[in-house]
Design a protein around this motif. Structure first.
Motif, PDB file in Angstrom:
ATOM      1  N   GLU A  76      12.660  27.390  30.450  1.00 38.32           N
ATOM      2  CA  GLU A  76      11.871  27.981  31.533  1.00 38.32           C
ATOM      3  C   GLU A  76      11.713  27.043  32.714  1.00 38.32           C
ATOM      4  N   ASP A 119      11.008  28.382  25.764  1.00 40.44           N
ATOM      5  CA  ASP A 119       9.758  28.424  26.533  1.00 40.44           C
ATOM      6  C   ASP A 119       8.884  27.328  25.911  1.00 40.44           C
ATOM      7  N   ASP A 122       4.300  28.746  26.042  1.00 41.22           N
ATOM      8  CA  ASP A 122       4.066  30.140  26.439  1.00 41.22           C
ATOM      9  C   ASP A 122       2.552  30.336  26.468  1.00 41.22           C
TER      10      ASP A 122
END
Ligand code: AMP
Ligand code: MG
Ligand code: MG
Length: 310
Positions: A76, A119, A122
């Motif tokens: 990400e 990620d 998160d």
């Protein structure tokens, strides 16, 4: 054993160890108190990134790249600075995971067939606001187009012995581990959804379900955990803001448990390295339901607005 195990087993085992280390980084940075928040949002969107997002991602990507140099990894937080101190470089593979046998369908998958979607944290908004139980580390493993394996690590989950953190995994064809599955209560219909990215159309989608309760929590990982643990029947997100790194690991874990995660039109997302990162057509996930009956409930107006085919 470790050196001879199929690539997918070694990638999963390495991702389990790496996700745990990332969880430690996330706890340490919160304890120190200086989150180093920057706004990476485009236009008027506020989209916070903290030092924990940055350092956890560097640790995960540096560790997995060193072990699997020809596997494509997409994180990400962008950036390619993989210089981390040895303290952040994870070399071990989770031995417990490696004791299991590899499902036949993935035995011959080659490093070039994989994309790892990361990620590192998160639920960043929730992390900065003190809702730490919503925070997860997500490592999703795609083989060719499909989400096949996933790790959902919860850094702030309190174990019965007081220890912090737990690691949930799923691999299609093998099953899941790290939690106790529980069916959602019969006779009710509980939806889990966003607490920070709603809008009028999303609200219309929620209203179409005649739910008995709507839980508003942060993160795609935490919402899928609520399905796995029987806290909700469906995860509904009818806006385009979720990305492939949010859904790859949750989709694999949920589907390894017999559930389903698709866009709001009932189609699976594709996870090869060339796809666009945005999940423009929203997210609909369920466990123990007729998923396509749920798809049919989403109003056409909402589907059209998120660009789904009608
Ligand atoms: P939420 O359900 O709102 O916690 O979102 C789940 C995941 O999707 C989180 O990683 C969010 O950061 C991401 N996400 C959802 N909507 C947006 C948006 N409008 N802008 C940026 N990220 C989003
Ligand atoms: Mg996320
Ligand atoms: Mg994140």
């Amino acid at each position: 054993m470790a050196a001879t195990a199929p690539v997918i087993m070694r990638v999963m085992a390495s991702s389990i160890s790496t996700a745990k280390r990332a969880g430690g980084i996330i706890r340490d940075i919160l304890k120190k108190g200086d989150l180093g928040i920057v706004d990476k949002g485009k236009n008027d969107d506020y989209d916070p990134q903290t030092e924990a997002d940055r350092l956890a991602q560097r640790s995960i990507i540096a560790s997995l790249t060193k072990k699997f140099p020809s596997v494509k990894i997409i994180g990400e937080e962008g950036g390619s600075d993989l210089n981390v101190s040895d303290d952040y470089l994870v070399t071990e593979l989770d031995e417990g995971f490696l004791q299991q046998s590899c499902p036949a369908e993935w035995k011959d998958a080659k490093p070039e067939d994989f994309v790892i979607w990361v990620d590192p944290l998160d639920g960043t908004s929730e992390y900065t606001q003190g809702y730490v139980e919503h925070v997860t580390v997500l490592i999703g493993i795609a083989v060719k187009d499909s989400a096949v394996g996933g790790i959902i690590h919860q850094p702030f989950y309190q174990q019965p012995d007081g220890e912090l953190g737990r690691t949930i995994w799923g691999l299609k064809g093998l099953g899941t581990g790290g939690f106790t599955a529980s069916p959602a209560p019969p006779g009710q219909f509980i939806i889990t959804t966003t607490r920070s990215h709603s809008n009028a159309l999303h609200q219309k989608a929620l209203n179409a379900f005649a739910s008995t309760e709507v839980l508003k929590v942060g993160g795609a990982g935490f919402k899928v955990l609520q399905l796995l643990e029987g806290k909700a029947h469906a995860y509904v997100f009818a806006t385009p803001g979720c990305k492939k790194w949010d859904t790859c690991a949750p989709e694999a874990v949920l589907e390894a448990q017999g559930g389903c995660l698709t866009n709001i039109n009932g189609e699976h997302y594709v996870y090869n390295a060339d796809v666009e990162h945005a999940n423009r057509q929203g997210v609909l996930a369920s466990l123990g339901q007729n998923h396509y009956e749920l798809v049919a409930k989403i109003p056409a107006e909402v589907r059209a607005a998120v660009g789904a085919k009608l």
